[in-house]
Design an enzyme around this catalytic site. Structure first.
Site, PDB file in Angstrom:
ATOM      1  N   GLY A  46       0.826  -1.193   0.000  1.00  0.00           N
ATOM      2  CA  GLY A  46       0.000   0.000   0.000  1.00  0.00           C
ATOM      3  C   GLY A  46       0.863   1.247   0.000  1.00  0.00           C
ATOM      4  O   GLY A  46       2.015   1.210   0.443  1.00  0.00           O
ATOM      5  N   GLN A  51       3.112   9.988   1.220  1.00  0.00           N
ATOM      6  CA  GLN A  51       4.402   9.302   1.316  1.00  0.00           C
ATOM      7  C   GLN A  51       5.345   9.674   0.172  1.00  0.00           C
ATOM      8  O   GLN A  51       6.550   9.457   0.271  1.00  0.00           O
ATOM      9  CB  GLN A  51       4.208   7.778   1.330  1.00  0.00           C
ATOM     10  CG  GLN A  51       3.580   7.286   2.634  1.00  0.00           C
ATOM     11  CD  GLN A  51       3.423   5.777   2.619  1.00  0.00           C
ATOM     12  OE1 GLN A  51       2.457   5.262   2.092  1.00  0.00           O
ATOM     13  NE2 GLN A  51       4.384   5.065   3.179  1.00  0.00           N
ATOM     14  N   CYS A  93       6.025  -0.251   7.498  1.00  0.00           N
ATOM     15  CA  CYS A  93       5.653   0.880   6.656  1.00  0.00           C
ATOM     16  C   CYS A  93       6.859   1.288   5.822  1.00  0.00           C
ATOM     17  O   CYS A  93       7.977   1.343   6.338  1.00  0.00           O
ATOM     18  CB  CYS A  93       5.204   2.040   7.543  1.00  0.00           C
ATOM     19  SG  CYS A  93       4.782   3.522   6.619  1.00  0.00           S
ATOM     20  N   LEU A  94       6.625   1.572   4.550  1.00  0.00           N
ATOM     21  CA  LEU A  94       7.721   1.998   3.679  1.00  0.00           C
ATOM     22  C   LEU A  94       8.350   3.302   4.173  1.00  0.00           C
ATOM     23  O   LEU A  94       9.489   3.602   3.845  1.00  0.00           O
ATOM     24  CB  LEU A  94       7.212   2.186   2.244  1.00  0.00           C
ATOM     25  CG  LEU A  94       6.678   0.917   1.547  1.00  0.00           C
ATOM     26  CD1 LEU A  94       6.051   1.275   0.209  1.00  0.00           C
ATOM     27  CD2 LEU A  94       7.778  -0.114   1.378  1.00  0.00           C
ATOM     28  N   HIS A 135      -4.259   1.461   7.769  1.00  0.00           N
ATOM     29  CA  HIS A 135      -2.892   1.992   7.804  1.00  0.00           C
ATOM     30  C   HIS A 135      -2.731   3.129   6.786  1.00  0.00           C
ATOM     31  O   HIS A 135      -2.184   4.190   7.110  1.00  0.00           O
ATOM     32  CB  HIS A 135      -1.913   0.838   7.507  1.00  0.00           C
ATOM     33  CG  HIS A 135      -0.475   1.238   7.429  1.00  0.00           C
ATOM     34  ND1 HIS A 135       0.474   0.787   8.323  1.00  0.00           N
ATOM     35  CD2 HIS A 135       0.189   2.058   6.575  1.00  0.00           C
ATOM     36  CE1 HIS A 135       1.653   1.307   8.003  1.00  0.00           C
ATOM     37  NE2 HIS A 135       1.506   2.084   6.950  1.00  0.00           N
ATOM     38  N   GLU A 136      -3.225   2.896   5.565  1.00  0.00           N
ATOM     39  CA  GLU A 136      -3.045   3.905   4.507  1.00  0.00           C
ATOM     40  C   GLU A 136      -3.903   5.146   4.761  1.00  0.00           C
ATOM     41  O   GLU A 136      -3.453   6.262   4.521  1.00  0.00           O
ATOM     42  CB  GLU A 136      -3.357   3.307   3.126  1.00  0.00           C
ATOM     43  CG  GLU A 136      -2.454   2.139   2.711  1.00  0.00           C
ATOM     44  CD  GLU A 136      -0.972   2.426   2.837  1.00  0.00           C
ATOM     45  OE1 GLU A 136      -0.567   3.590   2.692  1.00  0.00           O
ATOM     46  OE2 GLU A 136      -0.214   1.468   3.102  1.00  0.00           O
ATOM     47  N   HIS A 139      -2.293   7.529   7.023  1.00  0.00           N
ATOM     48  CA  HIS A 139      -1.294   8.402   6.381  1.00  0.00           C
ATOM     49  C   HIS A 139      -1.934   9.705   5.902  1.00  0.00           C
ATOM     50  O   HIS A 139      -1.295  10.759   5.924  1.00  0.00           O
ATOM     51  CB  HIS A 139      -0.669   7.706   5.165  1.00  0.00           C
ATOM     52  CG  HIS A 139       0.495   6.816   5.495  1.00  0.00           C
ATOM     53  ND1 HIS A 139       1.646   7.276   6.090  1.00  0.00           N
ATOM     54  CD2 HIS A 139       0.684   5.487   5.306  1.00  0.00           C
ATOM     55  CE1 HIS A 139       2.500   6.265   6.247  1.00  0.00           C
ATOM     56  NE2 HIS A 139       1.938   5.161   5.786  1.00  0.00           N
TER      57      HIS A 139
HETATM   58 ZN   LIG Z   1       2.736   3.274   5.804  1.00  0.00          ZN
END
Ligand SMILES: [Zn+2]
Length: 174
Positions: A46, A51, A93-94, A135-136, A139
């Site tokens: 995701g 991000q 998480c990236l 989660h997304e 963000h």
């Molecule tokens: Zn994330």
């Protein structure tokens, strides 16, 4: 289509509340294409627009295992409704390098969103898929999963990250 740089914590741009998308046109399609490329290249399941430094309420998700092909989900202006139940599971998480931790999330949610053309749609998500959506969408509100772990774990991660960043700096200045 371009793979964009992913911002990492503690970049302050990850903390901004993203703006709703109001224009559904080629620019949005381009953004989504870049987000998908960036997510697949990472690889991740995701990615939210903030991000890559774009403060808009756009999320891409693909939780399909690689060998089963691709199933890209694009959520524009997503909203989470009717959370039910609770599951604790490991998340990463990236934008949060070299870390993962257990996070409590709703087990089941309803999601309302718009597609690339602005058409509204809704669906029910459960378990892992529900976790990724939560989660997304976090963000988009400037929330990272490390905000949802204990203070002790959080401070241990902060320490670890400082060390990693120091080492990276040293390696870079050599
Ligand atoms: Zn994330």
């Amino acid at each position: 289509m371009t793979v964009r740089a992913i911002l990492t914590y503690p970049d302050p741009r990850l903390r901004k509340k993203a703006q709703p998308v109001r224009e559904f046109g080629p620019e949005l399609a381009r953004l989504v294409a870049d987000m998908a490329d960036t997510m697949y290249a990472a690889p991740g399941v995701g990615l939210a627009a903030p991000q890559i430094g774009v403060s808009l309420r756009v999320v891409v998700i693909d939780i399909t295992p690689k060998e089963e092909g691709r199933d890209l989900k694009v959520l524009v202006n997503p909203r989470i409704l009717d959370p039910e139940g609770e599951i604790i599971d490991t998340e990463g998480c990236l934008s949060v390098i070299e870390y993962s931790a257990k996070v409590k999330r709703a087990a089941k949610i309803r999601v309302e969103a718009q597609d690339l053309e602005g058409r509204p749609f809704s669906f029910v998500a459960e378990e892992w898929f529900a976790r990724v959506v939560q989660h997304e969408v976090d963000h988009l509100d400037g929330i990272l999963y490390i905000d949802r772990i204990s203070r002790l774990k959080r401070s241990m991660y902060e320490k670890k990250l400082k060390k990693i960043l120091r080492e990276q700096e040293r390696a870079g200045s050599r």
